[in-house]
Write a protein that holds these residues in place. Sequence first.
Motif, PDB file in Angstrom:
ATOM      1  N   ALA A  22       0.839  -1.202   0.000  1.00 17.40           N
ATOM      2  CA  ALA A  22       0.000   0.000   0.000  1.00 17.40           C
ATOM      3  C   ALA A  22       0.877   1.256   0.000  1.00 17.40           C
ATOM      4  N   GLY A  23       1.960   1.235   0.764  1.00 20.63           N
ATOM      5  CA  GLY A  23       2.901   2.352   0.753  1.00 20.63           C
ATOM      6  C   GLY A  23       3.554   2.527  -0.604  1.00 20.63           C
ATOM      7  N   TYR A  24       3.902   1.423  -1.249  1.00 18.48           N
ATOM      8  CA  TYR A  24       4.475   1.490  -2.600  1.00 18.48           C
ATOM      9  C   TYR A  24       3.494   2.137  -3.576  1.00 18.48           C
ATOM     10  N   ASN A  25       2.224   1.739  -3.496  1.00 16.35           N
ATOM     11  CA  ASN A  25       1.220   2.337  -4.380  1.00 16.35           C
ATOM     12  C   ASN A  25       1.053   3.823  -4.124  1.00 16.35           C
ATOM     13  N   LEU A  26       1.125   4.230  -2.868  1.00 17.03           N
ATOM     14  CA  LEU A  26       1.029   5.668  -2.563  1.00 17.03           C
ATOM     15  C   LEU A  26       2.225   6.432  -3.120  1.00 17.03           C
ATOM     16  N   VAL A  27       3.418   5.856  -3.018  1.00 16.42           N
ATOM     17  CA  VAL A  27       4.609   6.498  -3.587  1.00 16.42           C
ATOM     18  C   VAL A  27       4.471   6.608  -5.104  1.00 16.42           C
ATOM     19  N   GLN A  28       3.969   5.566  -5.743  1.00 16.60           N
ATOM     20  CA  GLN A  28       3.758   5.601  -7.188  1.00 16.60           C
ATOM     21  C   GLN A  28       2.734   6.674  -7.567  1.00 16.60           C
ATOM     22  N   LEU A  29       1.686   6.828  -6.768  1.00 11.29           N
ATOM     23  CA  LEU A  29       0.687   7.860  -7.049  1.00 11.29           C
ATOM     24  C   LEU A  29       1.295   9.253  -6.957  1.00 11.29           C
ATOM     25  N   VAL A  30       2.107   9.478  -5.950  1.00  8.64           N
ATOM     26  CA  VAL A  30       2.749  10.783  -5.790  1.00  8.64           C
ATOM     27  C   VAL A  30       3.715  11.043  -6.941  1.00  8.64           C
ATOM     28  N   LEU A  31       4.493  10.039  -7.319  1.00  8.48           N
ATOM     29  CA  LEU A  31       5.421  10.203  -8.439  1.00  8.48           C
ATOM     30  C   LEU A  31       4.683  10.477  -9.740  1.00  8.48           C
ATOM     31  N   ARG A  32       3.592   9.779  -9.980  1.00  3.45           N
ATOM     32  CA  ARG A  32       2.806  10.025 -11.197  1.00  3.45           C
ATOM     33  C   ARG A  32       2.243  11.435 -11.202  1.00  3.45           C
ATOM     34  N   TRP A  71      10.660   1.490 -17.055  1.00  6.65           N
ATOM     35  CA  TRP A  71      11.206   0.168 -16.760  1.00  6.65           C
ATOM     36  C   TRP A  71      11.159  -0.125 -15.272  1.00  6.65           C
ATOM     37  N   LEU A  72      11.587   0.836 -14.460  1.00  6.02           N
ATOM     38  CA  LEU A  72      11.557   0.630 -13.005  1.00  6.02           C
ATOM     39  C   LEU A  72      10.138   0.415 -12.506  1.00  6.02           C
ATOM     40  N   SER A  73       9.228   1.228 -12.991  1.00  9.42           N
ATOM     41  CA  SER A  73       7.840   1.103 -12.576  1.00  9.42           C
ATOM     42  C   SER A  73       7.276  -0.255 -12.976  1.00  9.42           C
ATOM     43  N   PHE A  74       7.556  -0.691 -14.187  1.00 10.27           N
ATOM     44  CA  PHE A  74       7.063  -1.981 -14.659  1.00 10.27           C
ATOM     45  C   PHE A  74       7.632  -3.133 -13.823  1.00 10.27           C
ATOM     46  N   PHE A  94       8.951  -3.073 -10.743  1.00 11.81           N
ATOM     47  CA  PHE A  94       8.447  -3.041  -9.370  1.00 11.81           C
ATOM     48  C   PHE A  94       6.973  -3.440  -9.308  1.00 11.81           C
ATOM     49  N   ASP A  95       6.186  -3.003 -10.287  1.00 14.75           N
ATOM     50  CA  ASP A  95       4.777  -3.401 -10.308  1.00 14.75           C
ATOM     51  C   ASP A  95       4.645  -4.921 -10.445  1.00 14.75           C
ATOM     52  N   GLN A  96       5.473  -5.528 -11.298  1.00 20.25           N
ATOM     53  CA  GLN A  96       5.453  -6.979 -11.448  1.00 20.25           C
ATOM     54  C   GLN A  96       5.805  -7.672 -10.130  1.00 20.25           C
ATOM     55  N   ALA A  97       6.856  -7.213  -9.496  1.00 21.55           N
ATOM     56  CA  ALA A  97       7.298  -7.835  -8.239  1.00 21.55           C
ATOM     57  C   ALA A  97       6.237  -7.704  -7.153  1.00 21.55           C
ATOM     58  N   ALA A 130      -7.610  -6.771  -4.519  1.00 27.62           N
ATOM     59  CA  ALA A 130      -6.498  -5.824  -4.700  1.00 27.62           C
ATOM     60  C   ALA A 130      -5.471  -6.385  -5.670  1.00 27.62           C
ATOM     61  N   PHE A 131      -5.216  -7.690  -5.595  1.00 29.92           N
ATOM     62  CA  PHE A 131      -4.302  -8.331  -6.539  1.00 29.92           C
ATOM     63  C   PHE A 131      -4.802  -8.167  -7.970  1.00 29.92           C
ATOM     64  N   LEU A 132      -6.094  -8.382  -8.195  1.00 29.12           N
ATOM     65  CA  LEU A 132      -6.640  -8.229  -9.545  1.00 29.12           C
ATOM     66  C   LEU A 132      -6.518  -6.792 -10.044  1.00 29.12           C
ATOM     67  N   LEU A 133      -6.790  -5.827  -9.168  1.00 29.27           N
ATOM     68  CA  LEU A 133      -6.627  -4.420  -9.559  1.00 29.27           C
ATOM     69  C   LEU A 133      -5.180  -4.103  -9.893  1.00 29.27           C
ATOM     70  N   MET A 134      -4.270  -4.651  -9.104  1.00 31.45           N
ATOM     71  CA  MET A 134      -2.853  -4.389  -9.354  1.00 31.45           C
ATOM     72  C   MET A 134      -2.352  -5.118 -10.593  1.00 31.45           C
ATOM     73  N   ALA A 135      -2.974  -6.236 -10.951  1.00 29.17           N
ATOM     74  CA  ALA A 135      -2.619  -6.911 -12.200  1.00 29.17           C
ATOM     75  C   ALA A 135      -3.009  -6.038 -13.392  1.00 29.17           C
ATOM     76  N   ILE A 136      -4.148  -5.375 -13.297  1.00 33.12           N
ATOM     77  CA  ILE A 136      -4.550  -4.444 -14.357  1.00 33.12           C
ATOM     78  C   ILE A 136      -3.583  -3.261 -14.408  1.00 33.12           C
ATOM     79  N   VAL A 137      -3.145  -2.781 -13.248  1.00 31.79           N
ATOM     80  CA  VAL A 137      -2.145  -1.704 -13.211  1.00 31.79           C
ATOM     81  C   VAL A 137      -0.854  -2.161 -13.889  1.00 31.79           C
ATOM     82  N   THR A 138      -0.504  -3.415 -13.717  1.00 34.35           N
ATOM     83  CA  THR A 138       0.701  -3.941 -14.355  1.00 34.35           C
ATOM     84  C   THR A 138       0.552  -3.938 -15.876  1.00 34.35           C
ATOM     85  N   PHE A 139      -0.640  -4.266 -16.372  1.00 34.73           N
ATOM     86  CA  PHE A 139      -0.866  -4.184 -17.809  1.00 34.73           C
ATOM     87  C   PHE A 139      -0.707  -2.744 -18.304  1.00 34.73           C
TER      88      PHE A 139
END
Length: 182
Positions: free
Chosen positions: A62-72, A94-97, A99-102, A154-163
């Motif tokens: 959740a913290g990672y997603n918040l950091v990604q939101l702020v960076l975006r 590349w980094l975002s992709f 980290f999102d996969q991991a 949440a996993f399914l939502l994050m899988a869509i984010v990965t796409f």
Amino acid sequence: MNNIMKLEALLRVGATLLLLTAALLVRFDTQTSLIFTSFSRTASFKDLKALYVLVFIDIAVAGYNLVQLVLRFLLSSHLKQDIKKGSYYKHLAWLSFLFDQAVVYLVFATHTASLTASLFAVTGEHHLFWMKLCNKFNRFCTQIGGAILCGYVAFLLMAIVTFLSAYGLLRHYSPKRFLLLK
């Protein structure tokens, strides 16, 4: 591109809220039950190590997603001005992709391990002499089940984010340059 960024932000916010809900449901879920006439037992998330790990992984993701939101949000204004400087954004993509996969695999693995451990609490194991715990701790098991369900959504939502992250990465590469056509 603006609609894709809005969709990604919406999905990240949804995944963050679901992960925090799952972590809080597991962390603060306790139930005390009277086993014998004078012996009581309290069930908590510390009883299963998989649930203990789940709490920390969900909070970290959740913290990672918040950091990604702020960076975006911070980079969205620069993206319009510096779209010609593709190499910097290519490295970030590349980094975002990666980290999102991991993170997606980590959430899936953690919730699957918690589900597997929780199933032993529901069904028990006769050969190992493990008794069914959910007969005595109904509310506890129901809340854990709800938390695991929130984690899978949440996993399914994050899988869509990965796409979407993969799309953001691959749009930096021209098919002509990739195939060496001119």
